[in-house]
Design an enzyme around this catalytic site. Structure first.
Site, PDB file in Angstrom:
ATOM      1  N   THR A  76       0.864  -1.183   0.000  1.00 31.87           N
ATOM      2  CA  THR A  76       0.000   0.000   0.000  1.00 31.87           C
ATOM      3  C   THR A  76       0.900   1.233   0.000  1.00 31.87           C
ATOM      4  OG1 THR A  76      -0.258  -0.249   2.400  1.00 31.87           O
ATOM      5  CG2 THR A  76      -2.023  -1.095   1.009  1.00 31.87           C
ATOM      6  N   LYS A 131       3.730  -6.911   3.984  1.00 31.80           N
ATOM      7  CA  LYS A 131       3.573  -5.477   3.734  1.00 31.80           C
ATOM      8  C   LYS A 131       3.313  -4.800   5.071  1.00 31.80           C
ATOM      9  CE  LYS A 131       0.238  -3.267   3.574  1.00 31.80           C
ATOM     10  NZ  LYS A 131      -0.508  -2.371   4.539  1.00 31.80           N
ATOM     11  N   THR A 155       0.109  -3.009  12.003  1.00 31.35           N
ATOM     12  CA  THR A 155      -0.776  -2.963  10.850  1.00 31.35           C
ATOM     13  C   THR A 155      -0.018  -3.531   9.679  1.00 31.35           C
ATOM     14  OG1 THR A 155      -1.905  -1.069  11.634  1.00 31.35           O
ATOM     15  CG2 THR A 155      -2.046  -1.484   9.313  1.00 31.35           C
ATOM     16  N   GLU A 175       6.161   5.112   7.370  1.00 34.59           N
ATOM     17  CA  GLU A 175       5.832   6.105   6.345  1.00 34.59           C
ATOM     18  C   GLU A 175       6.637   7.395   6.519  1.00 34.59           C
ATOM     19  OE1 GLU A 175       1.285   4.585   5.505  1.00 34.59           O
ATOM     20  OE2 GLU A 175       1.665   6.027   7.097  1.00 34.59           O
ATOM     21  N   ASN A 221      -0.587  10.344   4.888  1.00 35.15           N
ATOM     22  CA  ASN A 221      -1.866   9.988   5.494  1.00 35.15           C
ATOM     23  C   ASN A 221      -2.952  11.030   5.327  1.00 35.15           C
ATOM     24  OD1 ASN A 221      -1.639   7.255   6.997  1.00 35.15           O
ATOM     25  ND2 ASN A 221       0.310   8.304   7.352  1.00 35.15           N
ATOM     26  N   THR A 263      -6.928   9.109  -1.626  1.00 28.91           N
ATOM     27  CA  THR A 263      -6.810   9.504  -3.021  1.00 28.91           C
ATOM     28  C   THR A 263      -5.666   8.795  -3.702  1.00 28.91           C
ATOM     29  OG1 THR A 263      -5.397  11.380  -2.416  1.00 28.91           O
ATOM     30  CG2 THR A 263      -7.755  11.777  -2.521  1.00 28.91           C
TER      31      THR A 263
END
Length: 393
Positions: A147, A174, A185, A264, A388, A393
């Site tokens: 992702t 992932k 997560t 991230e 985030n 989108t």
């Protein structure tokens, strides 16, 4: 005696396992978004799932199977979590599997992506119908399940036993955001040809999760879909309990560290080592508090050795601690020791140099007991907010 050797490659190197990833239209720009793992013989399977109370439909679907069921197929999609979708989410999974032209036994679905969107059944079915179950393309699978991951995550080992037999164990995973102790997560699929007894699978997963996936944090959030699956087709006929437990620990540790490093926007992967706590539970609580603290994470991002944030976080975790016994160091650079501040300009400069590395550890010796625990985390910067803020989108 046994030897564990790292090997390059993907889970398709393990005898009897096949996999691939394709573009089914879930992601834009022809990006891979749908993958599978297939075994030509039935596999024993064991799983651990998120502790989030709103478990996604794929987890509920798995739990509807009879105890100790076997499977030969795992379907994995990205972009859509199939979470908060109610009974319809489970019905959609059954519709997908009923529509596929393959001989599947107790197929498992795993999903990741945006929460509270209906599963795009037609796209998934049309894509999955094109699968070649004899494909061995672990690289495509690793990309299809991503992702916000910056890179794919894999690990492979071969275990050679004293009697000359051997088995392989590997993983694809992932995970980059919504990472928090109590399962991160993430999705992680571990395959092996070891002849593991069913009862050992459950024990090994539970034991090793505590120091790997349950010991990492990117942002303190726990998702609805977190899943670790362990599949074994037992084709090697080889097994040694000690060797298997250690090899599984190594695979799970590899995956956990890759997730932390890929937090991230993260630039730094940090080990928070709490030593000499009063109890194991308190060592764990303090280490996880440090890995979760936003103030600590932002200090790491700024490369600021602000040990006051470290001490404050430990105290706020409400464990047994004493500032006259506490020692804090960045790697081996001591900045606070038993009530005395070791933070002149020279020592601060040494600590700041440690924080300029992409990997280091922060050690907190509580001095009140004999129990230790290490949690893992990363820094938190502007990129995390950017990713985030527009995730849907």
């Amino acid at each position: 005696m046994f030897t564990i050797l790292p090997i390059k490659g993907y889970i398709d190197q393990i005898d009897g396992f096949f996999c691939d990833g394709i573009h089914a239209g879930l992601k834009a720009n022809n990006a891979l978004d749908l993958g599978f793992i297939y075994s030509d013989t039935l596999c024993d399977v064991e799983a651990i799932f998120t502790e989030n109370k709103f478990q996604a439909a794929p987890l509920k679907h798995y739990l509807m199977y009879e105890k100790d069921f076997k499977t030969n197929f795992v379907l994995i999609n990205s972009k859509n979590a199939n979470a908060l979708t109610g009974k319809k989410g489970i019905e959609n999974i059954n519709t997908v599997f009923a529509s596929l032209p393959f001989e599947l036994t107790n197929p498992i679905m795993s999903s990741t992506g945006v929460i509270a969107n209906p599963l795009p059944v037609e796209k998934i079915v049309n894509g999955a119908k094109t699968f070649n179950l004899s494909a061995k393309n672990g690289e495509n699978l690793s990309k299809a399940i991503m992702t916000t991951d910056a890179y794919s995550k894999t690990s492979m080992y071969e275990v050679k036993l004293e009697d000359g037999s051997s088995f392989k164990i590997g993983s694809v995973a992932k995970g980059a955001g919504m990472i928090n102790p109590n399962l991160a997560t993430m999705l992680c699929f571990i395959c092996t040809d070891a002849a593991v007894p069913k009862e050992d699978m459950k024990e090994a997963l539970k034991l090793n999760s505590q120091t790997t996936f349950n010991a990492i944090s990117v942002d303190g959030d726990t998702s609805t879909n977190d899943t670790v699956l362990l599949l074994t087709n037992k084709k090697s006929n080889a097994y040694n309990k000690e060797a298997f437990f250690e090899a599984l620990r190594m695979v799970m540790h590899d995956m956990a560290m890759l997730m932390v490093a890929d937090g991230e926007g993260a630039k730094k992967a940090v080990a928070f080592e709490v030593k000499n706590a009063a109890t194991y539970e308190e060592a764990q609580k303090a280490a996880k508090a440090l890995s979760n603290s936003l103030l600590v994470k932002t200090a790491l991002f700024g490369e600021d050795p602000n040990f006051g944030r470290i001490a404050s976080t430990i105290g706020a975790s409400r464990i047994t601690c004493d500032e006259d016994k506490l020692i804090i160091s960045y790697n081996d650079v001591i900045v606070y020791k038993e009530g005395e501040i070791f933070f002149d300009k020279e020592q601060e400069a040494k600590a700041a140099l440690v924080l300029q590395n992409d990997k280091f550890k922060i050690v907190c010796d509580l001095g009140v007991g004999t129990y230790n625990f290490t949690a893992y985390g990363c820094d938190l910067g502007y990129k995390y907010v950017e990713i985030n803020a527009d995730y849907r989108t």
